[in-house]
Design an enzyme around this catalytic site. Structure first.
Site, short mmCIF file in Angstrom:
data_model
loop_
_atom_site.label_atom_id
_atom_site.label_comp_id
_atom_site.label_asym_id
_atom_site.label_seq_id
_atom_site.Cartn_x
_atom_site.Cartn_y
_atom_site.Cartn_z
N HIS A 269 -31.02 2.02 -44.86
CA HIS A 269 -29.90 1.17 -45.28
C HIS A 269 -29.98 0.82 -46.75
CE1 HIS A 269 -29.46 0.69 -40.89
NE2 HIS A 269 -28.19 0.78 -41.24
N GLU B 213 -26.63 5.69 -30.22
CA GLU B 213 -27.63 5.98 -31.25
C GLU B 213 -29.06 5.94 -30.74
OE1 GLU B 213 -26.77 3.36 -34.59
OE2 GLU B 213 -26.32 1.70 -33.28
N ASP C 153 -29.54 6.80 -36.58
CA ASP C 153 -30.53 6.26 -35.65
C ASP C 153 -30.82 7.24 -34.52
OD1 ASP C 153 -31.49 3.73 -36.53
OD2 ASP C 153 -29.46 2.95 -36.27
#
Ligand code: PEP
Ligand code: MG
Length: 454
Positions: free
Chosen positions: A59, A303, A327
Site C-alpha cells: 500500500h 482475495e 492479496d
C-alpha cells in the site's frame, strides 16, 4: 528513532493536515515508510521516495502512485549511502535510484520525463473517447482504483467508466489519529458519486489492519497482522466505527450510483453480518427521517483462497464479486506482498493464481453475478489478453493505466484470448505463462508488476 523522526517529519505530532510544505524538492530516503507516512509526506510536496524495504504491490507503493510521486523500493543500505542534500534521481518506472547524477544524466532524465509525459498524454487523448471493445465486439469496463479524492481529475482524464475501487481507509489514514466523522465520510463519497453519476462508484469499506495502521483502531500487538484483524473482520469487531461509515454511505448513496464492497471476506457469515448491520443502519436513518437510499448493491472482495473456494456460496449472498489479486497472490502463494526479500516469489502469473481467478469467474457466471478484478495486474498490458480469456469483463486499475490497457483490449480477439487462457492455466510455471504471453504478441511480458506507471 528513525520511526520517531519520520513521524515528526510527516507532521504526525501536529493536527492532521498541519505540517509545513517543503520549500524545495525533497526526496525522502528511509529504511521503510508506511502508507500514511507516504500520504503525509506526499501532501507536503515530497517529489520522490526511496526505501530499503517494502514490495512493489504494498500500500506504500500504491499510495505513492495515487499521489503521482515516484517510489523505488528494495534499495539496499540506502540510508547509509545518502546524506542530506545529496542530489538523487528516483526513476519509479524502472525502479532505479541514481546518486550524485552527472549533468548528462540529469539532462537525460529530464528528456525521458518529458517524453514519458508526452506519450502518456498522446495515448490518453487518443484513447479517451474510444470504446473499450475487443475486435470481435466484447465490451470491457475499465474502471479506476482511487485512494484519494484528488484523483478524480485523473479518473476523467484517462477515460475510466467509473470507480471500481475506492479504498476508503485512506480517509482514516489521512486523518489519523482522529477518526473521520460521518459528515466527513459523506462529503468525500458524495464528491465521487456526483462527479461520476450515472457511472458506478464502488466504495470498499474500511480495509484497515495488515500494513494499514490507524492508531486506536488497529491492534498494534499482533504477531502476524496480515493474518489478524484486517478488513471486514476489524470493522465487524468495531461496529461503532463501521456504523458511522455505513450511515454515511447510505446517506451519500442518494447522490449517484454507489456500490458497497467488503474487503478480506473469508466466510459467508461476514456478509450476513454486514447485511444485518446495513439493515440496522437503514432502519435508524429511516426513523430519523434522514435523506438516504436503501437499494445499494453489496459486493465481496475475493482475495483469500477460502473466498475463492466458496465463491459460489458468496455469489448467492452478494450482488457482485471483485477479485483482489494483490492479496490473493499473497495468500495463495504464502508470499508477503510487502517483503522485497521474497519479491521474486510474488508471481501474479503463477498457475495457481490463474486457476483461482478462473474458479471465481466460473462461480460468478453460474450465479449470474458480475465479477470484476481490481488488483495491480489489471493495469499490466501483458496480462490483459489472459484476463479477458479467463472471462473477465470488468478491470479496475490506477487511472493512469487505463489508456494502455484500452489499447490492448481493442486489439484482442476473445476466441484467441480464451485459447491463450486455457494454455496458461495448464502451464506448469509462471515463467511458462510469461513465455506464452510473450509469444501471443503481448511483448515485454514479465511477471513483476512495475513499481509505478508514469
Ligand atoms: C487487492 O488485494 O488486490 C486489492 C485491490 O486491495 P488492496 O491492494 O488494497 O489490498
Ligand atoms: Mg486487498
Amino acid at each position: 528513532m528513525t520511526r520517531y523522526l519520520l513521524r515528526a517529519l510527516a507532521g504526525k505530532r501536529s493536527s492532521p493536515g498541519i505540517g509545513k510544505n517543503f520549500d524545495h524538492s525533497v526526496v525522502v530516503v528511509s529504511h521503510e515508510l508506511t502508507p500514511d507516512e507516504v500520504l503525509r509526506l506526499g501532501r507536503r510536496g515530497a517529489v520522490g521516495f526511496a526505501i530499503e524495504v517494502g514490495g512493489a504491490n504494498s500500500h506504500t507503493a500504491i499510495v505513492s502512485r495515487a499521489l503521482d510521486v515516484p517510489l523505488v523500493t528494495g534499495i539496499v543500505d540506502i540510508t547509509n549511502r545518502v546524506a542530506d542534500d545529496d542530489p538523487v534521481i528516483v526513476d519509479g518506472e524502472d525502479g532505479r535510484l541514481t546518486l550524485h547524477p552527472t549533468t548528462e544524466t540529469l539532462d537525460r532524465y529530464r528528456n525521458l520525463q518529458r517524453r514519458r509525459r508526452q506519450s502518456e498524454e498522446a495515448l490518453s487523448s487518443a484513447a479517451r473517447d474510444l470504446p473499450a471493445r475487443t475486435v470481435d465486439g466484447a465490451e470491457v469496463e475499465l474502471l479506476a482504483n482511487v485512494e484519494l479524492p484528488e484523483e478524480l481529475d485523473d479518473v476523467r482524464r484517462f477515460g475510466a467508466s467509473g470507480i471500481g475501487l475506492y479504498r476508503s481507509e485512506f480517509l482514516v489514514l489521512d486523518k489519523s489519529p482522529e477518526l473521520p466523522s460521518e459528515e466527513e465520510h459523506v462529503i468525500v463519497v458524495r464528491q465521487l458519486l456526483e462527479a461520476l453519476a450515472p457511472q458506478p462508484v464502488v466504495v470498499r469499506t474500511l480495509d484497515l489492519g495488515g500494513g494499514k495502521v490507524a492508531r486506536g483502531l488497529v491492534p498494534q500487538d499482533e504477531e502476524n497482522p496480515v493474518l489478524g484483524q484486517r478488513g471486514i473482520r476489524l470493522t465487524l469487531a468495531r461496529a461503532d466505527v463501521f456504523r458511522t461509515q455505513l450511515r454515511a454511505l447510505f446517506r451519500a448513496a442518494s447522490f449517484g450510483n454507489l456500490r458497497i464492497l467488503a474487503p478480506m471476506v473469508t466466510a459467508v457469515e461476514e456478509i450476513r453480518a454486514l447485511r444485518r448491520l446495513c439493515n440496522d443502519v437503514c432502519a435508524e436513518l429511516e426513523a430519523e427521517g434522514a435523506h438516504y437510499r436503501r437499494d445499494v448493491q453489496l459486493g465481496a472482495m475475493v482475495e483469500v483462497p477460502a473466498a475463492v473456494l466458496i465463491a459460489r456460496q458468496l455469489a448467492e449472498e452478494v450482488d457482485f464479486l471483485s477479485i483482489g489479486t494483490n492479496d490473493l497472490i499473497q495468500y495463495t502463494l504464502a508470499v508477503d506482498r510487502t517483503n522485497e526479500q521474497v519479491a521474486a516469489l510474488y508471481q501474479p502469473l503463477h498457475p495457481a493464481v490463474l486457476s483461482m481467478i478462473q474458479l471465481v469467474v466460473e462461480a460468478g457466471r453460474r450465479q449470474q453475478v458480475p465479477v470484476a478484478l481490481c488488483g495491480e495486474i489489471a493495469a499490466s498490458p501483458e496480462c490483459v489478453p489472459l484476463l479477458l480469456g479467463l472471462g473477465l469483463r470488468q478491470l479496475s486499475m490506477s487511472p493512469r493505466g487505463i489508456p494502455r490497457v484500452k489499447e490492448v483490449v481493442r486489439s484482442v480477439d476473445i476466441c484467441d484470448a480464451e485459447e491463450l487462457a486455457r494454455r496458461c492455466v495448464a502451464a506448469a510455471t509462471a515463467d511458462e505463462v510469461s513465455d506464452l504471453l510473450g509469444a501471443s504478441g503481448a511483448t515485454g511480458a514479465h511477471h513483476r508488476v512495475p513499481v509505478r506507471v508514469g
